[in-house]
Design an enzyme around this catalytic site. Structure first.
Site, PDB file in Angstrom:
ATOM      1  N   ASP A  43     -17.904   2.557 -18.367  1.00  0.00           N
ATOM      2  CA  ASP A  43     -17.045   3.740 -18.450  1.00  0.00           C
ATOM      3  C   ASP A  43     -15.998   3.559 -19.559  1.00  0.00           C
ATOM      4  OD1 ASP A  43     -15.398   1.935 -17.210  1.00  0.00           O
ATOM      5  OD2 ASP A  43     -14.801   3.251 -15.561  1.00  0.00           O
ATOM      6  N   SER A  44     -16.028   2.389 -20.232  1.00  0.00           N
ATOM      7  CA  SER A  44     -15.278   2.221 -21.481  1.00  0.00           C
ATOM      8  C   SER A  44     -15.727   3.282 -22.482  1.00  0.00           C
ATOM      9  CB  SER A  44     -15.490   0.811 -22.054  1.00  0.00           C
ATOM     10  OG  SER A  44     -16.874   0.502 -22.104  1.00  0.00           O
ATOM     11  N   ASP A  82     -22.281   2.326 -15.093  1.00  0.00           N
ATOM     12  CA  ASP A  82     -20.955   2.074 -14.517  1.00  0.00           C
ATOM     13  C   ASP A  82     -20.510   3.313 -13.741  1.00  0.00           C
ATOM     14  OD1 ASP A  82     -18.796   0.446 -14.160  1.00  0.00           O
ATOM     15  OD2 ASP A  82     -18.009   0.645 -16.203  1.00  0.00           O
ATOM     16  N   LYS A 112     -22.799  -0.379 -11.372  1.00  0.00           N
ATOM     17  CA  LYS A 112     -21.657  -1.292 -11.235  1.00  0.00           C
ATOM     18  C   LYS A 112     -20.479  -0.532 -10.629  1.00  0.00           C
ATOM     19  CE  LYS A 112     -19.085  -2.770 -14.943  1.00  0.00           C
ATOM     20  NZ  LYS A 112     -17.739  -2.292 -14.589  1.00  0.00           N
ATOM     21  N   GLU A 114     -16.254  -0.998  -9.499  1.00  0.00           N
ATOM     22  CA  GLU A 114     -15.033  -1.812  -9.571  1.00  0.00           C
ATOM     23  C   GLU A 114     -14.411  -1.940  -8.184  1.00  0.00           C
ATOM     24  OE1 GLU A 114     -12.170  -0.331 -12.406  1.00  0.00           O
ATOM     25  OE2 GLU A 114     -13.623  -0.363 -14.046  1.00  0.00           O
ATOM     26  N   GLU A 181     -13.148  -9.889 -14.826  1.00  0.00           N
ATOM     27  CA  GLU A 181     -12.454  -9.439 -16.040  1.00  0.00           C
ATOM     28  C   GLU A 181     -11.022  -9.955 -16.067  1.00  0.00           C
ATOM     29  OE1 GLU A 181     -12.905  -5.314 -17.152  1.00  0.00           O
ATOM     30  OE2 GLU A 181     -11.362  -5.478 -18.702  1.00  0.00           O
TER      31      GLU A 181
HETATM   32  O1  KIV Z   1     -16.600  -0.264 -18.899  1.00  0.00           O
HETATM   33  C1  KIV Z   1     -16.923  -1.361 -19.382  1.00  0.00           C
HETATM   34  O2  KIV Z   1     -17.286  -1.483 -20.570  1.00  0.00           O
HETATM   35  C2  KIV Z   1     -16.859  -2.541 -18.517  1.00  0.00           C
HETATM   36  C3  KIV Z   1     -17.028  -3.878 -19.159  1.00  0.00           C
HETATM   37  C4  KIV Z   1     -15.876  -4.222 -19.993  1.00  0.00           C
HETATM   38  C5  KIV Z   1     -17.339  -4.933 -18.171  1.00  0.00           C
HETATM   39  O3  KIV Z   1     -16.663  -2.400 -17.348  1.00  0.00           O
END
Ligand code: KIV
Length: 278
Positions: A43-44, A82, A112, A114, A181
């Protein structure tokens, strides 16, 4: 060959695991041909590609749109989607439905999430529905406000213990790997040695079972903010700007396109066309 979640788990104590972020088909194609174990549509995306100030505004629709593009570019690499903010926290049922969208609409192989203890019910529900889950603890950008900002986590005994407890709970819930992280390398070492689930570090030192980076950071493409743990393997942003300036200068001065970048016409046809135009 595309790795499965059990194949990633089997790498623990055998071989280090590699993962990079991808948000579009052309990058995914390059990353797959260079060879990494997993691609993460992080989600970056929100900050790196969509221009948001944080990952919080990112929606399921945006994630799926980009994950589907990455899947088309990298059909033979394990793809992790994510789960964006508030796509899994409301209820385990909501978590199953949104994970299912990642699988059905974009072709992801895992998702994934969090968080620690508070996401374990959602993790169990998604896995029970047949989808592998990767955990993510330490600095969790979706809830960075609650953590006091983008800060290293687990520096004191109490918070380090909490991280270890969370890692064990996620392992118990069934995740196939856990992103750590921004935590001290000593804490990452203890966690990695205390669980049989592979850990994948970002700003968490060398003792993790694998490493992940944001591809745009590794390539020097995101100039707005570069965390201190990032190693830039190449600095492409200045090169891109140089190329764009050359293009603009050549167009302005009339040196592009030259003959080598244009299509010639038969001389007689050109003469006839010019006469007809008179
Ligand atoms: O959103 C993302 O890119 C991430 C990574 C930095 C692990 O969660």
């Amino acid at each position: 060959m595309k790795l499965s979640a059990p194949a990633i788990q089997a790498k623990k104590n055998q071989e280090k695991i590699t993962m990079l972020t991808a948000y579009d088909a052309s990058f995914a194609r390059m990353l797959e041909s260079a060879g990494v174990d997993m691609l993460l549509v992080g989600d970056s995306l929100g900050m790196v590609v969509l221009g948001y100030d944080s990952t919080v505004p990112v929606t399921m629709d945006e994630m799926i749109h980009h994950a589907a593009a990455v899947r088309r570019g990298a059909p033979n690499t394990m793809l992790v989607g994510d789960m964006p903010f508030l796509s899994y926290q409301v209820s385990p049922q909501q978590a199953i439905e949104n994970s299912g969208r990642f699988f059905k609409e974009s072709g992801c192989d895992a998702v994934k999430l969090e968080g620690g203890l508070e996401v374990c019910d959602a993790v169990r529900a998604i896995i029970a529905a047949g989808m592998p889950v990767m955990g993510h603890i330490g600095l969790t950008p979706q809830t960075a406000g609650k953590l006091g900002g983008f800060k290293v986590q687990g520096k004191d005994m109490e918070s380090a213990r909490k991280l270890l407890h969370e890692a064990k709970a996620l392992e118990e819930a069934g995740v196939f790997s856990i992103v750590l992280e921004c935590i001290p390398d000593g804490v990452a070492k203890i966690i990695s040695e205390s669980i049989s689930t592979p850990t994948i570090g970002i700003g968490a030192g060398v003792h993790c079972d694998g490493q992940v980076l944001v591809t745009h950071d590794l390539l020097g493409l995101f100039e707005k903010f570069v965390p201190s743990f990032v190693k830039g393997y190449v600095n492409l942003a200045p090169e891109i700007k140089k190329a764009v300036r050359s293009f603009a200068n050549e167009v302005t001065s009339g040196t592009f396109p030259d003959e080598g970048h244009s299509f010639p016409m038969q001389i007689d046809a050109q003469d006839m066309l010019a006469k007809k135009g008179e």
